[in-house]
Motif scaffolding. Structure first.
Motif, PDB file in Angstrom:
ATOM      1  N   ASN A   1      -3.990   6.923  10.149  1.00 42.38           N
ATOM      2  CA  ASN A   1      -2.685   6.288   9.963  1.00 42.38           C
ATOM      3  C   ASN A   1      -2.108   5.858  11.312  1.00 42.38           C
ATOM      4  OD1 ASN A   1      -0.927   5.509   7.901  1.00 42.38           O
ATOM      5  ND2 ASN A   1       0.331   7.345   8.064  1.00 42.38           N
TER       6      ASN A   1
ATOM      7  N   ALA B   1       0.836  -1.203   0.000  1.00 46.15           N
ATOM      8  CA  ALA B   1       0.000   0.000   0.000  1.00 46.15           C
ATOM      9  C   ALA B   1       0.870   1.253   0.000  1.00 46.15           C
ATOM     10  CB  ALA B   1      -0.918   0.003   1.218  1.00 46.15           C
ATOM     11  N   HIS B   2       0.318   2.322  -0.592  1.00 43.28           N
ATOM     12  CA  HIS B   2       1.044   3.585  -0.704  1.00 43.28           C
ATOM     13  C   HIS B   2       0.172   4.727  -0.229  1.00 43.28           C
ATOM     14  CE1 HIS B   2       4.082   1.687  -3.418  1.00 43.28           C
ATOM     15  NE2 HIS B   2       3.039   0.931  -3.736  1.00 43.28           N
TER      16      HIS B   2
ATOM     17  N   GLN C   1       0.528  -3.944  10.260  1.00 44.26           N
ATOM     18  CA  GLN C   1       1.161  -4.276   8.986  1.00 44.26           C
ATOM     19  C   GLN C   1       2.507  -4.920   9.304  1.00 44.26           C
ATOM     20  OE1 GLN C   1       1.020  -0.358   7.420  1.00 44.26           O
ATOM     21  NE2 GLN C   1       2.557   0.433   8.801  1.00 44.26           N
TER      22      GLN C   1
ATOM     23  N   TYR D   1       3.796  -1.315   3.611  1.00 43.41           N
ATOM     24  CA  TYR D   1       3.276   0.046   3.418  1.00 43.41           C
ATOM     25  C   TYR D   1       4.432   1.005   3.197  1.00 43.41           C
ATOM     26  CZ  TYR D   1       1.350   4.634   4.680  1.00 43.41           C
ATOM     27  OH  TYR D   1       0.990   5.954   4.685  1.00 43.41           O
TER      28      TYR D   1
ATOM     29  N   ALA E   1       6.845  -1.238   7.392  1.00 44.50           N
ATOM     30  CA  ALA E   1       6.604   0.137   6.952  1.00 44.50           C
ATOM     31  C   ALA E   1       7.901   0.634   6.319  1.00 44.50           C
ATOM     32  CB  ALA E   1       6.207   1.021   8.120  1.00 44.50           C
TER      33      ALA E   1
ATOM     34  N   GLY F   1      -3.131   2.856   2.927  1.00 46.57           N
ATOM     35  CA  GLY F   1      -2.541   2.138   4.050  1.00 46.57           C
ATOM     36  C   GLY F   1      -3.580   1.749   5.088  1.00 46.57           C
TER      37      GLY F   1
END
Length: 394
Positions: free
Chosen positions: A130, A91-92, A137, A113, A140, A97
């Motif tokens: 966020n 994810a970006h 996740q 992410y 990162a 995210g």
């Protein structure tokens, strides 16, 4: 033949920002005999990079949604992931995210992410969404050391704590230096194919834009967002023009601030010295007519367009925003000022304007810095190592 690892890039939209452009550019360098790439996005814009994604071998998918509507797409995205049997989500930016982390509760695959900006620059909804979901996740990725520090300072939980699921890694943005290079040097090295048969790319583009061939060009490639402070960029240009009226200024890009910037230029009396060429799919020729890459940004992650300009042998004069200070060594590849000391950018531009030997040395140093430390190959190797690591641990 071994089964390919299926990677899903998840991103809110496919505009022409740096984060979006990295998806196809990395795919072109990835080992696609090992990885199969897909991209799922939600907000459709007229100016997008879908064709570039497809040329890079990425399968593109759309689930129409607004920002807040993303929270209602969790089940649909989960079904999409299960249907296509993806092995990993990458994810970006915050909205994608946050969505990926909610989806991750329902599908047992790793989540990677990439954070492209420091957290204090996000609006309150993005920031808190966020922050509250950040630990859910596997890895990162920070595009600069400053972004990594921002993660550490703003996370409710220490992202570096041992034994936790989350790991933070710095993978600085990269440029394909085989694609981004000085076209003028290439033409000089092959005079039979350039000088004697057709005008150079630099000559042709300057003529099309109405820029005299011997004019000095200061430029920038950017989405016209408030963070870029392009009104200050124009102010610096106008200061330079008062003593050097032969200099020309080039802006490549578009965005919400364009009409304001155009109005400021019209009212200045120097409209003929400015060239706003809009969004360009092929930016290399425009970078090749720049003598200086000027940036007045308030904040950045690690700007791709600046790295691309450096790869094309363009020295940089910029505020020390975000990861810029991790790339530019003051006095070597260009000059830096404090973010609030933007008026000093004029002085450094004039210094380079009047010292061609220094400008040539900085141009070579700029490309060497990118080739040695910010190549796309280095970036992709790091990404593939992260993919392999999280897949083996999951």
């Amino acid at each position: 033949m071994p089964k390919k690892t299926k990677i899903l890039h998840l991103i809110k939209s496919l505009g022409r920002g740096g984060a979006e452009k990295l998806i196809p550019e990395t795919a072109l360098v990835h080992d696609q005999s090992r990885f199969e790439f897909h991209c799922l996005y939600f907000y459709h814009q007229p100016q997008n990079i879908i064709d570039e994604l497809e040329v890079a071998g990425i399968k593109v998918h759309l689930i129409p949604s607004s920002n807040l509507g993303l929270f209602f797409q969790v089940n649909r995205v989960r079904s999409f992931i299960q249907e296509h049997q993806f092995d990993l989500i990458h994810a970006h930016l915050p909205w994608a995210g946050i969505l990926a982390r909610f989806v991750g509760k329902k599908v047992n695959i790793p989540i990677v992410y990439t954070e492209h900006n420091t957290w204090d620059r996000y609006n309150k909804v993005s920031y808190w969404g966020n922050r509250l979901t950040f630990k859910k996740q596997d890895v990162a990725i920070a595009v600069s050391n400053e972004v990594a520090l921002s993660m550490q300072l703003n996370s409710i939980w220490d992202p570096y704590k041992r034994g936790g699921r989350l790991k933070v890694k710095v993978v600085q943005n990269g440029v394909n230096t085989e694609v981004f290079h000085n076209l003028n040097s290439e033409e000089n090295a092959n005079p039979k194919e350039s000088d004697h048969s057709k005008p150079s790319i630099k000559y042709t583009l300057k003529k099309q834009l109405g820029i005299p061939q011997d004019s000095f060009v200061i430029g920038k490639v950017a989405v016209f967002r408030s963070q870029k402070r392009l009104w200050l960029w124009v102010e610096i240009a106008l200061r330079i023009l008062k003593s050097n009226p032969e200099v020309h200024f080039l802006l490549v890009g578009d965005g919400e601030w364009r009409s304001f910037i155009e109005k400021k230029i019209r009212e200045s009396g120097y409209e003929a010295n400015f060239h706003l060429v809009g969004v360009q799919k092929e930016v290399i020729p425009f970078l090749n007519i720049m003598d200086i890459y000027l940036s007045s940004s308030e904040f950045e992650g690690l700007p791709i367009a600046m790295l691309e300009a450096m790869a094309c042998e363009v020295p940089v004069v910029a505020t020390r925003a975000g990861g810029i200070g991790e790339v530019i060594q003051h006095g070597k590849q260009g000059f830096l000022t404090g973010i609030d000391e933007w008026k000093a950018l004029e002085k450094y531009c004039l210094q380079l304007l009047h010292d061609p030997k220094l400008r040539a040395a900085m141009a070579q140093a700029a490309r060497s810095q990118v080739v040695d430390n910010f190549s796309m190959k280095m970036m992709v190797n790091s990404l593939e190592a992260i993919y392999t690591e999280v897949l083996s641990e999951h």
